[in-house]
Design an enzyme around this catalytic site. Structure first.
Site, PDB file in Angstrom:
ATOM      1  N   LYS A 172       6.133   0.727   7.764  1.00 30.09           N
ATOM      2  CA  LYS A 172       5.684   1.998   7.223  1.00 30.09           C
ATOM      3  C   LYS A 172       6.933   2.844   7.029  1.00 30.09           C
ATOM      4  CE  LYS A 172       2.630   5.935   8.007  1.00 30.09           C
ATOM      5  NZ  LYS A 172       1.550   6.509   8.857  1.00 30.09           N
ATOM      6  N   ALA A 184       0.855  -1.186   0.000  1.00 33.21           N
ATOM      7  CA  ALA A 184       0.000   0.000   0.000  1.00 33.21           C
ATOM      8  C   ALA A 184       0.888   1.232   0.000  1.00 33.21           C
ATOM      9  CB  ALA A 184      -0.916   0.008   1.228  1.00 33.21           C
ATOM     10  N   ASP A 216      -7.493  11.639  12.154  1.00 35.97           N
ATOM     11  CA  ASP A 216      -7.535  11.367  10.712  1.00 35.97           C
ATOM     12  C   ASP A 216      -8.154   9.993  10.433  1.00 35.97           C
ATOM     13  OD1 ASP A 216      -7.079  11.924   8.021  1.00 35.97           O
ATOM     14  OD2 ASP A 216      -5.059  11.099   8.037  1.00 35.97           O
ATOM     15  N   ALA A 230       3.839   8.113   3.188  1.00 32.99           N
ATOM     16  CA  ALA A 230       4.648   6.909   3.359  1.00 32.99           C
ATOM     17  C   ALA A 230       4.042   5.757   2.576  1.00 32.99           C
ATOM     18  CB  ALA A 230       4.735   6.547   4.851  1.00 32.99           C
ATOM     19  N   GLN A 231       4.753   4.630   2.588  1.00 33.54           N
ATOM     20  CA  GLN A 231       4.225   3.414   1.973  1.00 33.54           C
ATOM     21  C   GLN A 231       4.533   2.233   2.875  1.00 33.54           C
ATOM     22  OE1 GLN A 231       6.510   4.234  -1.626  1.00 33.54           O
ATOM     23  NE2 GLN A 231       7.477   2.217  -1.449  1.00 33.54           N
ATOM     24  N   VAL A 232       3.822   1.137   2.626  1.00 33.16           N
ATOM     25  CA  VAL A 232       3.884  -0.008   3.535  1.00 33.16           C
ATOM     26  C   VAL A 232       4.379  -1.245   2.796  1.00 33.16           C
ATOM     27  CG1 VAL A 232       2.559  -1.496   5.077  1.00 33.16           C
ATOM     28  CG2 VAL A 232       2.005   0.941   4.907  1.00 33.16           C
ATOM     29  N   ALA A 251       0.590   5.641   0.574  1.00 38.55           N
ATOM     30  CA  ALA A 251      -0.212   6.797   0.956  1.00 38.55           C
ATOM     31  C   ALA A 251       0.564   8.063   0.630  1.00 38.55           C
ATOM     32  CB  ALA A 251      -0.562   6.727   2.442  1.00 38.55           C
TER      33      ALA A 251
END
Length: 359
Positions: A194, A173, A328, A178-180, A175
Site C-alpha cells: 500500500k 487497486a 471506515d 493510496a494504491q496497492v 483508492a
C-alpha cells in the site's frame, strides 16, 4: 463476557468517544478558530494554483452558478476553456458531482466515499453514484518524478533490491489516499504494497485549508439546519492526518488482528514491519473477493446472511466488548473469503470507546 485487559489497551492514535459526547484525537493539531472569515487570507489561498484548479473543475462540471454565487469564480483563469457548455456539464447532477470529486483528487474522493455510506443523508441515486468512488479510482503512474516508484525508492532505499523479489508496476487497486501493488518478498511470501499517492500530504494540506475557509463562507447558510461545516472539516482534517501515516494503520491492523485471533469468521492481514514505513505499508496478500465488487445476487440467501452476521459480529464486538473499532468499514474495505469469512483492510481510521459508554 467483557475483557478488562483488552479494553485497557489504548492504541497510539485514536478518536475517543465518551459518554459526554466529546471527541478528541490524541496528538492531533488543534482545530482552527471558527470566528469569522479571514477574507484576505481566503483570497490569497483561492488565488493559488490549487484554488484555481478547484474553480476550473467546478466550471467544467457545470457548477458555474455555484462558483459565481459564492464569489469563487473571480479566482478562475479567464483563459481556461472550460465552461458550463462542456460535455461533462450535460450529465445528471449526481454523475457530475462524482466526476467532480474524482477530478479534484484524494481529499474530495474521500468525502464522496464517506457520503456514499450515508443513505440517511442523501438520496439513493446519489448513494449509488458515489459508491463508484469506493473502487473505481484512477491509479497514479508508476514512473516519473510524480510516480509511485519514486516514493518506493525514497522510502525503502536498498531494501527494494534486498527484500523484494519483484513488485508489479501495474496497480491492482487504487483508492483515494493510496494504491496497492502486488509483490513477492525474497523469502517467497506473496504480499501487497500500500503506497501513499505521491504528494498526497501536501495536496491534502492545501485542500483542507481551502475547505476550512469555504466552510466559514457557507456557514451562515447552514446555521438554521444545525450543521457546523467548519467542525466537520476540522474533524475530517484530524482523521486524515493520521490516515497519511501508514505506521498508524500498521499498529491498528496488528491490534485488531490480535483482538480477533480466536474468531474463525473475522480476520485482518499480517503486517510486514521490516519493510513498512510512513508512506509504504506491506501486508500479506488477501484472497477472496472485494465486497464492493461482488454481485450479491449470485450468492445464496444463507451466504448473504452469513456475511451480514460476520460483519455485525465484528462491529458489535469492537464497539461493545473491545472498545477499539474500525471507523471506515465500507464495502471497499472488506474482502469476502471462503465460507463468507471477512477480512477487513484499510485500518487507518479507528476509534476508542471508553468503558462507561460501552456499558
Amino acid at each position: 463476557m467483557k475483557s478488562p485487559a483488552r479494553r485497557a489497551r489504548v492504541p497510539p492514535v485514536h478518536k475517543k468517544i465518551s459518554g459526554s459526547a466529546e471527541a478528541d484525537l490524541d496528538g492531533a493539531p488543534k482545530p482552527a478558530s471558527s470566528t469569522g472569515l479571514n477574507l484576505s487570507r481566503f483570497r490569497a489561498i483561492a488565488a493559488a494554483e490549487r484554488g484555481a484548479e478547484i474553480v476550473a473543475a467546478l466550471l467544467r462540471f457545470g457548477f458555474g452558478e455555484f462558483a459565481r454565487q459564492t464569489g469563487l469564480s473571480r479566482h478562475h483563469d479567464k483563459r481556461a476553456k472550460h465552461s458550463d457548455q462542456d460535455p461533462d456539464a450535460a450529465e445528471a447532477i449526481p454523475v457530475r458531482v462524482r466526476l467532480l470529486l474524482q477530478c479534484l483528487g484524494p481529499t474530495f474522493i474521500k468525502i464522496g466515499q464517506i457520503m456514499s455510506t450515508r443513505p440517511d443523508l442523501i438520496p439513493q441515486e446519489w448513494v449509488e453514484e458515489l459508491k463508484k468512488l469506493q473502487c473505481n479510482v484512477p491509479a497514479a503512474p508508476w514512473s516519473g518524478k510524480a510516480g509511485v516508484a519514486a516514493v518506493l525508492k525514497k522510502e525503502l532505499g536498498p531494501k527494494l533490491k534486498t527484500e523484494f523479489k519483484r513488485i508489479d508496476e501495474a496497480a491492482m487497486a487504487a483508492a483515494s489516499m493510496a494504491q496497492v501493488h502486488r509483490a513477492q518478498l525474497t523469502g517467497g511470501e506473496h504480499v501487497v504494497l500500500k503506497i501513499l499517492r505521491p504528494g498526497i500530504r501536501e495536496q491534502m494540506a492545501a485542500d483542507l485549508e481551502l475547505l476550512r475557509h469555504f466552510a466559514r463562507l457557507v456557514q451562515p447558510y447552514l446555521e438554521n439546519l444545525g450543521f457546523d461545516a467548519l467542525a466537520v472539516v476540522n474533524e475530517f482534517s484530524m482523521e486524515h492526518a493520521h490516515e497519511t501515516d501508514l505506521t498508524v494503520e500498521a499498529e491498528s491492523t496488528r491490534r485488531m488482528g490480535a483482538d480477533f485471533v480466536d474468531n474463525q469468521n473475522i480476520t485482518f492481514p499480517r503486517v510486514y514491519d521490516a519493510v513498512s514505513t510512513r508512506s509504504v505499508l506491506v501486508l500479506e496478500e488477501v484472497g477472496g473477493g472485494l465486497l464492493a465488487k461482488m454481485d450479491l445476487s449470485k450468492l445464496t440467501r444463507e451466504e448473504r446472511d452469513q456475511i451480514i452476521r460476520n460483519g455485525a459480529d465484528m462491529v458489535f464486538r469492537q464497539c461493545l466488548e473491545i472498545g477499539f473499532f474500525h471507523a471506515d468499514p465500507h464495502p471497499g474495505n472488506i474482502f469476502v473469503l471462503k465460507g463468507q469469512k471477512l477480512c477487513f483492510i484499510d485500518c487507518g481510521m479507528t476509534g476508542l470507546i471508553d468503558p462507561p459508554t460501552m456499558e
